[in-house]
Motif scaffolding. Structure first.
Motif, PDB file in Angstrom:
ATOM      1  N   UNK A  78       0.806  -1.210   0.000  1.00 57.93           N
ATOM      2  CA  UNK A  78       0.000   0.000   0.000  1.00 57.93           C
ATOM      3  C   UNK A  78       0.843   1.266   0.000  1.00 57.93           C
ATOM      4  N   UNK A  79       2.097   1.158   0.434  1.00 58.35           N
ATOM      5  CA  UNK A  79       2.974   2.324   0.495  1.00 58.35           C
ATOM      6  C   UNK A  79       3.769   2.535  -0.790  1.00 58.35           C
ATOM      7  N   UNK A  80       3.886   1.489  -1.612  1.00 58.49           N
ATOM      8  CA  UNK A  80       4.701   1.577  -2.821  1.00 58.49           C
ATOM      9  C   UNK A  80       3.871   2.068  -4.008  1.00 58.49           C
ATOM     10  N   UNK A  81       4.424   3.017  -4.762  1.00 57.71           N
ATOM     11  CA  UNK A  81       3.753   3.524  -5.957  1.00 57.71           C
ATOM     12  C   UNK A  81       3.707   2.473  -7.065  1.00 57.71           C
ATOM     13  N   UNK A  82       4.638   1.517  -7.020  1.00 59.20           N
ATOM     14  CA  UNK A  82       4.687   0.480  -8.055  1.00 59.20           C
ATOM     15  C   UNK A  82       4.038  -0.819  -7.596  1.00 59.20           C
ATOM     16  N   UNK A  83       3.364  -0.782  -6.483  1.00 58.21           N
ATOM     17  CA  UNK A  83       2.756  -1.977  -5.928  1.00 58.21           C
ATOM     18  C   UNK A  83       1.623  -2.494  -6.810  1.00 58.21           C
ATOM     19  N   UNK A  84       1.351  -3.793  -6.680  1.00 58.07           N
ATOM     20  CA  UNK A  84       0.242  -4.397  -7.426  1.00 58.07           C
ATOM     21  C   UNK A  84      -1.118  -4.007  -6.850  1.00 58.07           C
ATOM     22  N   UNK A  85      -1.140  -3.432  -5.649  1.00 57.37           N
ATOM     23  CA  UNK A  85      -2.395  -3.079  -4.993  1.00 57.37           C
ATOM     24  C   UNK A  85      -2.367  -1.629  -4.537  1.00 57.37           C
ATOM     25  N   UNK A  86      -3.450  -0.923  -4.823  1.00 61.29           N
ATOM     26  CA  UNK A  86      -3.604   0.448  -4.323  1.00 61.29           C
ATOM     27  C   UNK A  86      -5.051   0.660  -3.895  1.00 61.29           C
ATOM     28  N   UNK A  87      -5.228   1.310  -2.746  1.00 58.40           N
ATOM     29  CA  UNK A  87      -6.548   1.741  -2.295  1.00 58.40           C
ATOM     30  C   UNK A  87      -6.512   3.256  -2.199  1.00 58.40           C
ATOM     31  N   UNK A  88      -7.380   3.913  -2.933  1.00 55.97           N
ATOM     32  CA  UNK A  88      -7.442   5.371  -2.864  1.00 55.97           C
ATOM     33  C   UNK A  88      -7.828   5.781  -1.446  1.00 55.97           C
ATOM     34  N   UNK A  89      -7.044   6.627  -0.780  1.00 55.79           N
ATOM     35  CA  UNK A  89      -7.332   6.998   0.620  1.00 55.79           C
ATOM     36  C   UNK A  89      -8.757   7.508   0.831  1.00 55.79           C
ATOM     37  N   UNK A  90      -9.271   8.278  -0.103  1.00 56.88           N
ATOM     38  CA  UNK A  90     -10.616   8.812   0.061  1.00 56.88           C
ATOM     39  C   UNK A  90     -11.699   7.747  -0.078  1.00 56.88           C
ATOM     40  N   UNK A  91     -11.334   6.610  -0.681  1.00 59.85           N
ATOM     41  CA  UNK A  91     -12.314   5.541  -0.885  1.00 59.85           C
ATOM     42  C   UNK A  91     -12.287   4.503   0.234  1.00 59.85           C
ATOM     43  N   UNK A  92     -11.271   4.542   1.072  1.00 59.89           N
ATOM     44  CA  UNK A  92     -11.095   3.512   2.106  1.00 59.89           C
ATOM     45  C   UNK A  92     -12.310   3.368   3.023  1.00 59.89           C
ATOM     46  N   UNK A  93     -12.900   4.451   3.544  1.00 62.25           N
ATOM     47  CA  UNK A  93     -14.071   4.267   4.427  1.00 62.25           C
ATOM     48  C   UNK A  93     -15.199   3.492   3.759  1.00 62.25           C
ATOM     49  N   UNK A  94     -15.446   3.767   2.470  1.00 57.93           N
ATOM     50  CA  UNK A  94     -16.513   3.068   1.750  1.00 57.93           C
ATOM     51  C   UNK A  94     -16.154   1.609   1.503  1.00 57.93           C
ATOM     52  N   UNK A  95     -14.860   1.316   1.418  1.00 64.78           N
ATOM     53  CA  UNK A  95     -14.404  -0.043   1.112  1.00 64.78           C
ATOM     54  C   UNK A  95     -14.346  -0.938   2.349  1.00 64.78           C
ATOM     55  N   UNK A  96     -14.356  -0.359   3.543  1.00 62.50           N
ATOM     56  CA  UNK A  96     -14.128  -1.136   4.769  1.00 62.50           C
ATOM     57  C   UNK A  96     -15.076  -2.334   4.934  1.00 62.50           C
ATOM     58  N   UNK A  97     -16.376  -2.208   4.689  1.00 61.15           N
ATOM     59  CA  UNK A  97     -17.233  -3.402   4.822  1.00 61.15           C
ATOM     60  C   UNK A  97     -16.813  -4.531   3.889  1.00 61.15           C
ATOM     61  N   UNK A  98     -16.441  -4.182   2.662  1.00 60.32           N
ATOM     62  CA  UNK A  98     -15.973  -5.204   1.716  1.00 60.32           C
ATOM     63  C   UNK A  98     -14.678  -5.830   2.218  1.00 60.32           C
ATOM     64  N   UNK A  99     -13.763  -5.014   2.718  1.00 62.78           N
ATOM     65  CA  UNK A  99     -12.495  -5.530   3.236  1.00 62.78           C
ATOM     66  C   UNK A  99     -12.715  -6.465   4.425  1.00 62.78           C
ATOM     67  N   UNK A 100     -13.710  -6.160   5.250  1.00 64.35           N
ATOM     68  CA  UNK A 100     -14.004  -7.037   6.388  1.00 64.35           C
ATOM     69  C   UNK A 100     -14.463  -8.411   5.902  1.00 64.35           C
ATOM     70  N   UNK A 101     -15.299  -8.427   4.889  1.00 65.33           N
ATOM     71  CA  UNK A 101     -15.743  -9.710   4.314  1.00 65.33           C
ATOM     72  C   UNK A 101     -14.569 -10.430   3.648  1.00 65.33           C
ATOM     73  N   UNK A 102     -13.739  -9.659   2.954  1.00 68.16           N
ATOM     74  CA  UNK A 102     -12.553 -10.222   2.303  1.00 68.16           C
ATOM     75  C   UNK A 102     -11.657 -10.893   3.341  1.00 68.16           C
ATOM     76  N   UNK A 103     -11.423 -10.220   4.468  1.00 65.11           N
ATOM     77  CA  UNK A 103     -10.596 -10.798   5.527  1.00 65.11           C
ATOM     78  C   UNK A 103     -11.207 -12.057   6.115  1.00 65.11           C
ATOM     79  N   UNK A 104     -12.533 -12.071   6.275  1.00 65.20           N
ATOM     80  CA  UNK A 104     -13.200 -13.259   6.829  1.00 65.20           C
ATOM     81  C   UNK A 104     -13.021 -14.465   5.926  1.00 65.20           C
TER      82      UNK A 104
END
Length: 427
Positions: A78-104
């Motif tokens: 998440x810290x690397x600009x060349x990383x395979x994964x990026x979460x837009x900081x402004x979108x993180x609150x909206x993504x949290x429920x999905x991330x919780x299911x993903x983690x489960x």
């Protein structure tokens, strides 16, 4: 219009919503089986992810994205600009429920179950494409295998990764540095080894494949309406499809609207924890000598030789459907490619970039099957990275359900029912 609508519902008229490769496969499959199909999409057929994907029939990709081994890698990614994964900081609150299911879904028993389902689905994939394309199969699907390369991974880890694939019935062999160089001389000498998947395929032009499906569908008498479906209502024996200019009844409707599926499902009372997983590609104008798809284990991207040149693809970005494209993600793909292909130039051309939205569910499984409370409605969506791979087998499963015939595999685990009610809280 009402009498015409009733005629549609009384006969074998089917609406297919969405003209990506999933919708095109379903429409063509049903049309050639004797149904009268109307295909809806406001965008040109095959113009979204079905055009911009990596072109890899990735039958070896049987492991869900929700894997516990991802957790220790996340901070660095998440810290690397060349990383395979990026979460837009402004979108993180909206993504949290999905991330919780993903983690489960990283829990071992769920991970194992979802791996088994993906393995079974992928095992049918290329056979279904052979049946759908028939004599034209080899024009659109190349069989040169694919490589998963390693630059800084220990030999023991490489063997362990190969064993995981073998355990799932995936044909794989381990190549040493010299063997990799023999297969793909253009690759850097810094590659220590690779996994070679022989029983996979790739497309040299996924857009042309979609256009072929569309042309075959039209040649058989299928109808295409370049309109957005504004509402969908379903009863036991029919579905009503509404656009800005019409309302039509059909005996069956099949929703194949990818990352845009959530709204239609919500209209019918179905919860769908779907996120737009944005992917990018960068298109080089030459092949640079590669003969087959080459992926990188450490860099998490893939290079596929196509008729128009070498396509660099990969990356996962969560920023919602409406955010503007972030072409630094495509630039990162080019930077990774330069590390693997020393002869590659340094100039960046933004005109060679593309961005599209893949439909991603937190358990990495698609939704395929009849809607639990609406027998006239079928769903074929959420294929994430495997839409091209699984399109043909999805069309066969949908056709079998409409024909009231046995399906090629048990699809209970793919039902949207898994996200409804109390059970959905754990998924």
């Amino acid at each position: 219009m009402q009498s015409q609508a009733q005629h549609h519902a009384a006969n074998n008229h089917v609406a297919v919503l969405g003209a990506g490769v999933i919708g095109l496969s379903c429409a063509y499959q049903l049309q050639r089986q004797g149904y009268q199909v109307t295909l809806y999409d406001p965008e040109p057929p095959g113009s979204q992810c079905s055009f911009g994907n990596a072109g890899h029939f990735a039958t070896e990709q049987v492991f869900p994205m929700a894997c516990s081994s991802l957790l220790p890698k996340l901070p660095k990614m998440l810290l690397s600009q060349r990383s395979a994964l990026r979460i837009a900081p402004t979108y993180l609150p909206q993504l949290l429920p999905w991330l919780a299911r993903f983690g489960a879904n990283m829990m071992p028993h769920r991970y194992r179950r979802h791996t088994e389902v993906l393995s079974t689905l992928n095992s049918h994939a290329l056979g279904a494409w052979q049946r759908l394309l028939a004599n034209d199969y080899h024009q659109y699907v190349q069989h040169q295998g694919s490589l998963l390369t390693f630059e800084s991974t220990t030999t023991n880890k490489i063997k362990a990764v190969a064993a995981q694939y073998s355990h799932q019935g995936v044909e794989v062999s381990i190549l040493k540095r010299a063997q990799v160089k023999e297969l793909e001389p253009a690759l850097t000498a810094h590659i220590d080894g690779a996994l070679y998947f022989e029983a996979v395929g790739h497309s040299t032009d996924p857009g042309a494949l979609s256009q072929y499906l569309f042309s075959q569908f039209c040649a058989l008498g299928g109808h295409y309406r370049a309109e957005k479906v504004t509402s969908l209502t379903c009863a036991h024996s029919h579905c009503r499809v509404s656009t800005a200019t019409s309302r039509e009844l059909y005996r069956k409707a099949v929703v194949c609207t990818g990352a845009w599926s959530k709204v239609l499902c919500q209209q019918l009372g179905y919860a769908l924890p779907l996120e737009a997983e944005r992917g990018y590609h960068y298109q080089l104008s030459e092949h640079l000598g590669l003969k087959r798809p080459v992926a990188s284990f450490e860099r998490q991207f893939i290079m596929t030789p196509m008729s128009a040149g070498l396509r660099l693809a990969g990356t996962v970005e969560f920023a919602g459907l409406q955010a503007p494209a972030n072409m630094t993600r495509a630039h990162a793909l080019l930077a990774h490619a330069r590390e693997l292909l020393p002869q590659l130039g340094t100039e960046f051309d933004e005109q060679a970039c593309w961005q599209g939205a893949r439909p991603s569910l937190p358990d990495s499984l698609p939704v395929i099957g009849a809607a639990p409370r609406h027998p006239s409605l079928l769903l074929a969506l959420g294929h994430q990275h495997l839409g091209l791979t699984q399109a043909a087998i999805t069309s066969e499963l949908i056709a079998a359900l409409i024909n009231q015939q046995p399906t090629a595999m048990n699809i209970d685990a793919l039902s949207i029912a898994r996200f409804q009610g109390n059970r959905s809280k754990a998924l």
